[in-house]
Design a protein around this motif. Structure first.
Motif, PDB file in Angstrom:
ATOM      1  N   GLN A 175       0.698  -1.294   0.125  1.00 43.99           N
ATOM      2  CA  GLN A 175      -0.011  -0.061   0.015  1.00 43.99           C
ATOM      3  C   GLN A 175       0.597   1.417   0.151  1.00 43.99           C
ATOM      4  O   GLN A 175       0.360   2.451  -0.214  1.00 43.99           O
ATOM      5  CB  GLN A 175      -1.162   0.104   0.944  1.00 43.99           C
ATOM      6  N   ASP A 348      -3.369  -4.268  -1.284  1.00 46.33           N
ATOM      7  CA  ASP A 348      -2.876  -5.784  -0.392  1.00 46.33           C
ATOM      8  C   ASP A 348      -2.623  -6.692  -1.390  1.00 46.33           C
ATOM      9  O   ASP A 348      -3.480  -6.775  -2.443  1.00 46.33           O
ATOM     10  CB  ASP A 348      -4.176  -5.909   0.538  1.00 46.33           C
ATOM     11  N   GLY A 350      -3.594  -9.691  -1.521  1.00 43.30           N
ATOM     12  CA  GLY A 350      -4.820 -10.382  -1.702  1.00 43.30           C
ATOM     13  C   GLY A 350      -5.467  -9.936  -2.841  1.00 43.30           C
ATOM     14  O   GLY A 350      -6.770 -10.687  -3.327  1.00 43.30           O
ATOM     15  N   ASP A 351      -5.322  -8.544  -3.216  1.00 47.13           N
ATOM     16  CA  ASP A 351      -6.133  -8.100  -4.607  1.00 47.13           C
ATOM     17  C   ASP A 351      -5.555  -7.893  -5.405  1.00 47.13           C
ATOM     18  O   ASP A 351      -5.879  -7.148  -6.394  1.00 47.13           O
ATOM     19  CB  ASP A 351      -6.510  -6.476  -3.863  1.00 47.13           C
ATOM     20  N   ARG A 394     -10.489 -12.912  -4.874  1.00 46.92           N
ATOM     21  CA  ARG A 394      -9.696 -12.183  -3.684  1.00 46.92           C
ATOM     22  C   ARG A 394      -9.095 -13.024  -2.716  1.00 46.92           C
ATOM     23  O   ARG A 394      -9.995 -13.944  -2.334  1.00 46.92           O
ATOM     24  CB  ARG A 394     -10.732 -11.242  -3.076  1.00 46.92           C
ATOM     25  N   TYR A 397      -6.482 -11.102   2.980  1.00 48.59           N
ATOM     26  CA  TYR A 397      -5.735  -9.824   3.245  1.00 48.59           C
ATOM     27  C   TYR A 397      -4.749 -10.072   4.530  1.00 48.59           C
ATOM     28  O   TYR A 397      -4.801 -10.985   5.260  1.00 48.59           O
ATOM     29  CB  TYR A 397      -6.660  -8.696   3.844  1.00 48.59           C
ATOM     30  N   GLY A 398      -3.943  -9.166   4.517  1.00 50.36           N
ATOM     31  CA  GLY A 398      -2.907  -9.018   5.567  1.00 50.36           C
ATOM     32  C   GLY A 398      -1.792  -9.943   5.941  1.00 50.36           C
ATOM     33  O   GLY A 398      -1.247  -9.983   6.846  1.00 50.36           O
ATOM     34  N   ASN A 447      -8.116  -1.060  -2.694  1.00 54.27           N
ATOM     35  CA  ASN A 447      -8.361  -2.328  -2.467  1.00 54.27           C
ATOM     36  C   ASN A 447      -9.864  -2.398  -2.964  1.00 54.27           C
ATOM     37  O   ASN A 447     -10.454  -1.804  -3.552  1.00 54.27           O
ATOM     38  CB  ASN A 447      -8.436  -2.376  -0.899  1.00 54.27           C
ATOM     39  N   SER A 448     -10.241  -3.862  -2.840  1.00 55.68           N
ATOM     40  CA  SER A 448     -11.448  -4.409  -3.373  1.00 55.68           C
ATOM     41  C   SER A 448     -12.772  -3.394  -3.080  1.00 55.68           C
ATOM     42  O   SER A 448     -13.602  -2.994  -3.774  1.00 55.68           O
ATOM     43  CB  SER A 448     -11.778  -5.811  -3.103  1.00 55.68           C
TER      44      SER A 448
END
Ligand SMILES: [Zn+2]
Length: 556
Positions: A175, A348, A350-351, A394, A397-398, A447-448
Motif C-alpha cells: 500500500q 494488499d 490479496g487483491d 480475492r 488480506y494482511g 483495495n476491492s
C-alpha cells in the motif's frame, strides 16, 4: 506515497468475510508472511517518499552489495519502524544523522530504533550485501535469474510474489509506494544494465573494470516493479505521438543478435498504445518513457521497463491465441499492466485480481479493436477453458499471500469484467467510467472495497452482490435446466447453484427478438416457452457469450 482512503458510503454493504472460502488455518501462513503482508504502527506511522538504490553486481559469485537511502515522512510520530529484507541477505549497518543506529532482525523484517521520537521528514541509509535467492522458475517463483546468451552474462530479477525485499531493503508493503526513486547499478564493463525510468547516463569506474548505469523513476512505483537487466543489449529508439500531442519515448532493449527481428516484431506496440490510451487515458508514465527489455524469463510488468521474454513469437510462446490471430501475448498483457497494476495498484497482495483480471480483459478489448467484436468473443471463449473455479479471486488480506493454485484471477476475472460490461448494457458509460477510474485512482493503491464502491456509484447500482459473487466464491453460478413438455406447453425448468443469496443480474433467454428474464433462485422455477416443439429449443438462447455461468442441461 501516502495512501488515500476513501470514505465508503454506508448504503453499500461491505464485502463480507471470505474466511469461509479460504481455509486460512490449513494455509499455514508463516510469521514472515504476516510480518510482510500485515499492517501495524511500525509500518503505517510513516510514508516512504523516495529511495535511492545503489547496487554493485558480482556475477561470478552471484552476489550483490549496495546501499539504499530512505526518505521518510511521519504520518504520526514514531520511534520504531519496520523495514524488510529477506533472511538470506545481510544487513550490514544503518546510518541516521551520520550515526550508526540500532536494529533487530526478525526473519525477513528489520526493526529499526531511532531512540527518539521522529515527527519530521528524515533520511537514513541501509548498507546490505548477500546472494539473493535464485529463481527456479521465474517469473512464477521469484528471485534472480543468472543466465547467458552467446557466452555473455544475461541476468535479471522477477519478484512479484516473493517481494522486492528478496534483494534490497525497503518498505515491502503493497500500500505504500515511493513517489520517485533513483537506481545506480554497477556492473562489469562491456555489458549494459537497464533499470526502470529514464536513463541518466553511465560512467566507467576510475579503476576501469566496472561501469555504473544510472536511472531515474519520476512516478510512484510498486516495490516489486523495481528491477534490473544485465546483458549484451542494443537499444532501438522510437517515439509515439500521444493523443494529447506530446511525444512518448519508446525504447526497445534487445540482445544484439535480435535487432532486426525486434524492429519488425515490436511494430505492434504503437497500435496497442493507441488502443489503451483511448480506453484508459494517456500512457501513465510518459516522462519515464515506455520500454520493452528482452529478459531471460517469460515476462513481468516492470514499470516503464517491461520484461519481454516471448522470443518474438505470436501468442504465448507461439500458442494460446486463435490460429488466425497474430499478436504477442506478452507485449499486450504486460503493457496493459502499466494501467492496471502499475498506475492503479492493489493495496494488499490479496487483491492482485485488480491487476490480473482487468489486464486479461484488456487482451480481449485489444482483440476487439484489432479484429472486431466477433473475434473478441472468440478470444473470450478461448480464455474460457483456463477458468478452473478453484479459488476465490480475492485472496486473504494482511499476509504476503502468494498461494494462487489456478489461473482464475486471470480468466475468471476477465470474464467477470466482460459480464459487468454486458450487464451495464451501455458501452459509452462503461468506457467513460474506466477512464474516470484512472483519473480517480491513477498512481494510487486501491483495495476491492474502494473499487466496488466506485463502480457502484458510477453505474448507479449496488454492485457489491455482483462482485461478491465472483470475487469471494470459488465457483461460478451454475444454471441447471431442462426443457420439457407439460400438457400442451413446452417449459424451461431451472434452478441455480453456487449463487449467493443476494445475487441477481439481468439474465434472460433470447429467443429471436423475445427476451425472457430468468430469476436467480436456488428453488426450482419454470417458464413457458413461446413455442411447443422440443426440437425448436436451441442452447444458444442462453446468454453464453455475455454472462459468466455454467449451464448444465439435464435430460428428461
Ligand atoms: Zn499479468
Amino acid at each position: 506515497m501516502n495512501r488515500i482512503f476513501l470514505i465508503i458510503p454506508l448504503y453499500f454493504f461491505l464485502i463480507s468475510s471470505i474466511n469461509s472460502q479460504w481455509n486460512l488455518k490449513k494455509m499455514n501462513f508463516s510469521k514472515s508472511d504476516s510480518l510482510l503482508g500485515g499492517s501495524r504502527p511500525e509500518r503505517n506511522s510513516w510514508d516512504i517518499r523516495r529511495y535511492d538504490l545503489k547496487v554493485e553486481f558480482f556475477p561470478e559469485s552471484k552476489s550483490i552489495q549496495g546501499v539504499c537511502n530512505f526518505w521518510v515522512n511521519p504520518i504520526k510520530p514514531f520511534k520504531r519502524i519496520q523495514i524488510d529484507l529477506n533472511e538470506k541477505m545481510e544487513l550490514d549497518s544503518i546510518y541516521f544523522e551520520d550515526k550508526k543506529i540500532e536494529f533487530v532482525r526478525e526473519k525477513s523484517v528489520v526493526w529499526l530504533d531511532f531512540n527518539k521520537e521522529i515527527n519530521q521528514r528524515i533520511f537514513f541509509k541501509c548498507y546490505f550485501h548477500g546472494s539473493p535467492i535464485v529463481a527456479k522458475n521465474a517469473p512464477w517463483d521469484g528471485g534472480f535469474v543468472w543466465s547467458k546468451s552467446n557466452g555473455k552474462l544475461w541476468a535479471g530479477v522477477a519478484c512479484e510474489g516473493i517481494g522486492a525485499s528478496v534483494w534490497w531493503p525497503c518498505k515491502d508493503d503493497s500500500q505504500d509506494e515511493p513517489d520517485s526513486m533513483s537506481l545506480s547499478y554497477k556492473i562489469p564493463n562491456g555489458l549494459v544494465c537497464i533499470g526502470n525510468g529514464k536513463f541518466m547516463g553511465s560512467a566507467v569506474d576510475l579503476q576501469g573494470d566496472k561501469t555504473t548505469w544510472n536511472w531515474q523513476i519520476t512516478y510512484p512505483i510498486n516495490p516489486y516493479n523495481v528491477t534490473f537487466y544485465i546483458g549484451d543489449y542494443i537499444q532501438i529508439q522510437d517515439t509515439f505521438r500521444m493523443s494529447n500531442n506530446s511525444s512518448l519515448d519508446l525504447n526497445y532493449w534487445v540482445l544484439r543478435e535480435n535487432e532486426v527481428i525486434a524492429k519488425k516484431h515490436f511494430a505492434q506496440v504503437k497500435p496497442m498504445l493507441r488502443i489503451y490510451e483511448k480506453l484508459m487515458g494517456p500512457y501513465p508514465f510518459s516522462n519515464d518513457g515506455y520500454s520493452l527489455v528482452e529478459s531471460p524469463y517469460l515476462g513481468m510488468e516492470h514499470q516503464s521497463a517491461i520484461a519481454y521474454g516471448n522470443k518474438f513469437q505470436r501468442g504465448y510462446l507461439g500458442g494460446r491465441i486463435p490460429d488466425d490471430m497474430n499478436w504477442d501475448f506478452i507485449i499486450i498483457h504486460e503493457s496493459g499492466h502499466e494501467y492496471f497494476g502499475n498506475s492503479i495498484s492493489a493495496a494488499d497482495h490479496g487483491d492482485l485480481w485488480i491487476h490480473e483480471s482487468f489486464t486479461t480483459w484488456l487482451e480481449t478489448y485489444y482483440v476487439e479493436k484489432i479484429y472486431g467484436k466477433s473475434k473478441a468473443v472468440e478470444y473470450l471463449n478461448y480464455q474460457r477453458p483456463w477458468i478452473q473455479n478453484k479459488e476465490p479471486l480475492r485472496g486473504p488480506y494482511g499476509v504476503r499471500f502468494n498461494g494462487w493454485s489456478s489461473s482464475d484471477i486471470y480468466y475468471r476475472g476477465s470474464w467477470m469484467i466482460h459480464t459487468l460490461r454486458n450487464g451495464i448494457k451501455n458501452d459509452e458509460l462503461f468506457f467513460s467510467v474506466l477512464k474516470k477510474l484512472f483519473i480517480q485512482f491513477g498512481y494510487k493503491t486501491v483495495n476491492s472495497y474502494e473499487l466496488v464502491s466506485f463502480f457502484s456509484k458510477e453505474f448507479n447500482m449496488n454492485l457489491t452482490p455482483f462482485f461478491n459473487q465472483y470475487l469471494l466464491n470459488s465457483k461460478i453460478p451454475k444454471l441447471v435446466y431442462k426443457v420439457e413438455k407439460k400438457g400442451r406447453n413446452l417449459v424451461f425448468q431451472y434452478h441455480w447453484e453456487n449463487i449467493r443469496s443476494d445475487f441477481s443480474w439481468p439474465f434472460a433467454l433470447q429467443i429471436g427478438k423475445k427476451r425472457i428474464p430468468i430469476e436467480f433462485s436456488n428453488e426450482q422455477k419454470e417458464i413457458v416457452l413461446p413455442f411447443r416443439r422440443i426440437s425448436r429449443w436451441d442452447d444458444s438462447f442462453l446468454p453464453l457469450n455475455t454472462f459468466l455461468f455454467e449451464p448444465i442441461k439435464i435430460s428428461q
